[in-house]
Scaffold this active site. Structure first.
Site, PDB file in Angstrom:
ATOM      1  N   HIS A 198     -66.112  29.065-154.271  1.00 14.37           N
ATOM      2  CA  HIS A 198     -64.775  29.551-153.650  1.00 14.37           C
ATOM      3  C   HIS A 198     -64.257  30.951-153.835  1.00 14.37           C
ATOM      4  CE1 HIS A 198     -63.036  25.149-154.411  1.00 14.37           C
ATOM      5  NE2 HIS A 198     -64.067  24.964-153.613  1.00 14.37           N
ATOM      6  N   GLU A 223     -62.203  32.584-155.051  1.00 10.83           N
ATOM      7  CA  GLU A 223     -61.635  33.010-156.313  1.00 10.83           C
ATOM      8  C   GLU A 223     -62.799  33.589-157.224  1.00 10.83           C
ATOM      9  OE1 GLU A 223     -60.557  30.328-154.864  1.00 10.83           O
ATOM     10  OE2 GLU A 223     -58.573  29.709-155.591  1.00 10.83           O
ATOM     11  N   TRP A 276     -62.309  27.327-110.584  1.00  6.34           N
ATOM     12  CA  TRP A 276     -61.620  27.441-112.029  1.00  6.34           C
ATOM     13  C   TRP A 276     -60.177  27.908-111.572  1.00  6.34           C
ATOM     14  CZ3 TRP A 276     -63.744  25.463-115.860  1.00  6.34           C
ATOM     15  CH2 TRP A 276     -65.318  25.247-115.879  1.00  6.34           C
ATOM     16  N   THR A 294     -60.191  12.916-116.123  1.00  5.90           N
ATOM     17  CA  THR A 294     -60.642  14.378-116.080  1.00  5.90           C
ATOM     18  C   THR A 294     -62.406  14.218-116.044  1.00  5.90           C
ATOM     19  OG1 THR A 294     -59.240  15.301-117.216  1.00  5.90           O
ATOM     20  CG2 THR A 294     -61.005  16.364-117.295  1.00  5.90           C
ATOM     21  N   LEU A 327     -67.486  20.099-122.080  1.00  8.86           N
ATOM     22  CA  LEU A 327     -66.540  20.261-123.204  1.00  8.86           C
ATOM     23  C   LEU A 327     -67.148  20.792-124.473  1.00  8.86           C
ATOM     24  CD1 LEU A 327     -64.785  16.966-122.422  1.00  8.86           C
ATOM     25  CD2 LEU A 327     -63.889  19.340-121.743  1.00  8.86           C
ATOM     26  N   ALA A 361     -53.672  15.340-116.834  1.00  7.16           N
ATOM     27  CA  ALA A 361     -52.314  15.184-116.754  1.00  7.16           C
ATOM     28  C   ALA A 361     -51.674  14.007-117.420  1.00  7.16           C
ATOM     29  CB  ALA A 361     -51.631  15.036-115.279  1.00  7.16           C
ATOM     30  N   GLY A 375     -49.375  13.972-120.734  1.00  5.58           N
ATOM     31  CA  GLY A 375     -48.020  13.231-120.755  1.00  5.58           C
ATOM     32  C   GLY A 375     -47.942  12.200-121.917  1.00  5.58           C
TER      33      GLY A 375
END
Ligand SMILES: NC(=O)c1ccc[n+]([C@@H]2O[C@H](COP(=O)([O-])OP(=O)(O)OC[C@H]3O[C@@H](n4cnc5c(N)ncnc54)[C@H](OP(=O)(O)O)[C@@H]3O)[C@@H](O)[C@H]2O)c1
Length: 355
Positions: free
Chosen positions: A45, A47, A165, A191, A199, A291, A295
């Site tokens: 960690h 610390e 694009w 899509t 992706l 879309a 939505g």
């Protein structure tokens, strides 16, 4: 504390499902004697790393931590023990850790050992830095960030469905940096069919776990020939579909390495979808359209953050509007953003805010 937050941010993409944490140790004379930040794979960690650097010089000093130190046995021994053993006089923390195993106990442990504890320094900045972690722990659902690229007239594709694009190269580089911050990316079946997208996170920056690519596909229209299916062994693909999905299609996609998740609602119940993603250790999701998916998430009030990349072009006519569904009746009913930030990327403008 500002320095501790800066250090914490260096763990971006490399800590989930843990939080980003930074620590600065200041010696008795006011000088910085140790610094550390957390990376999941490094295990230690922030610390502990800072205390190791400080050594004897931590005694009587102050530890600035961006998040409450933990006091239970986890993957590492308690950080509160390490701070007490190092004899720091004071711990200044930005925020409490919402993890039920910590949540105030770290502070209690320190106080019980005679360490002065101060909390709330740069609390808003620290909470923002760990917004995904905090949201996921409080709600049991991943943090949702909706990102869309739109034309000046608010369209995300032409009337033929062409979307490549809308924005320029600089904005697309920024989007890959954004993808790196998330555990998963999600799109709707429309899509996947129209764009055949990959992706993936192509930021070129280090990340601990691969970006999980999630598809809402009730009718299971994804084909084994799609880019998503063909690359499923290189980067995970999860398809949310109906329990009644055609077993032959399921088998063909599974053969490609696609993970099929059958949902009672077929993915229409987005709360259930998010809960299912949380069970797969996904703490944050970047929703990239289209879309109808945008939505549906907005309508279900499941979006936490929104980024629109607006490009200086006009698509007009019957081009696809950015957000599907019935929409607001009055301006009063519009989804409104707060804490808005505006950034320019080449000719495009990124507008980001919280709902
Ligand atoms: N500019 C941008 O940022 C951007 C981003 C993404 C996409 N796009 C463009 O947007 C267009 C696609 O948008 P779209 O609205 O047609 O498709 P979409 O939102 O990508 O997908 C909608 C489809 O997903 C399925 N689905 C499953 N569960 C759902 C749920 N809970 N809510 C909503 N949908 C769910 C449904 O498929 P079934 O009806 O088959 O069940 C639905 O028709 C494409 O032209 C693409 O190029 C632009």
């Amino acid at each position: 504390m500002a320095r501790a937050l800066e250090l914490a941010a260096r763990g971006c993409g490399q800590v989930s499902p843990s939080p980003l944490v930074g620590c600065v140790i200041v010696g008795r004379g006011g000088e910085v004697v140790g610094e550390g930040f957390y990376l999941y794979e490094r295990v230690k960690h922030a610390e502990v790393l800072a205390l190791e650097q400080a050594g004897e010089r931590a005694r009587g000093g102050t530890a600035y931590v961006s998040l409450e130190p933990h006091s239970h046995e986890g993957r590492t021994p308690p950080c509160s023990d390490a701070l007490i053993r190092a004899r720091v006089a004071r711990v200044v923390a930005a925020i409490e850790d919402p993890n039920p195993l910590v949540n105030g106990r770290g502070f209690e442990h320190l106080r019980g050992a005679g360490v002065e504890v101060l909390k709330g320094v740069l609390a808003c900045e620290a909470a923002r830095l760990n917004e995904k972690y905090i949201h996921a722990l409080r709600t049991g659902r991943p943090f949702v960030h909706l990102k869309l690229a739109a034309s000046l007239d608010g369209r995300i594709a032409t009337r033929t469905g062409d979307a490549r694009w809308i924005t320029g190269e600089e904005a697309r580089v920024r989007v890959h940096q954004l993808r790196r911050e998330y555990d998963a990316i999600l799109v709707g079946a429309g899509t996947a069919t129209k764009d055949d997208p990959l992706l993936t996170d192509r930021s070129g920056l280090a990340r601990r776990r691969p970006l999980v690519r999630v598809l809402l596909d009730e009718r299971l229209s994804l084909t084994p020939a799609s880019k998503l299916a063909r690359t499923a062994r290189e980067a995970p693909v999860m398809v949310i579909t109906a329990a009644t999905a055609d077993p032959t299609r399921v088998a063909a996609l599974e053969e490609c390495g696609v993970q099929i998740v059958a949902e009672a609602s077929g993915g229409r119940n987005l709360r259930a979808v998010l809960e299912s993603l949380a069970r797969h250790s996904i703490q944050s999701v970047l929703v990239e359209g289209g879309a109808n998916a945008a939505g549906a998430f907005l309508r279900a009030e499941l979006v936490n953050k929104v980024s629109f990349f607006v490009a200086p072009l006009i698509l007009g006519g019957d081009a696809v509007g950015a957000v599907g569904g019935v929409g607001a009746l009055t301006i009063e009913e519009a989804v409104k953003l707060r804490d808005v930030e505006i950034e320019r990327h080449g000719h495009d403008v990124e507008i980001t805010g919280y709902i």
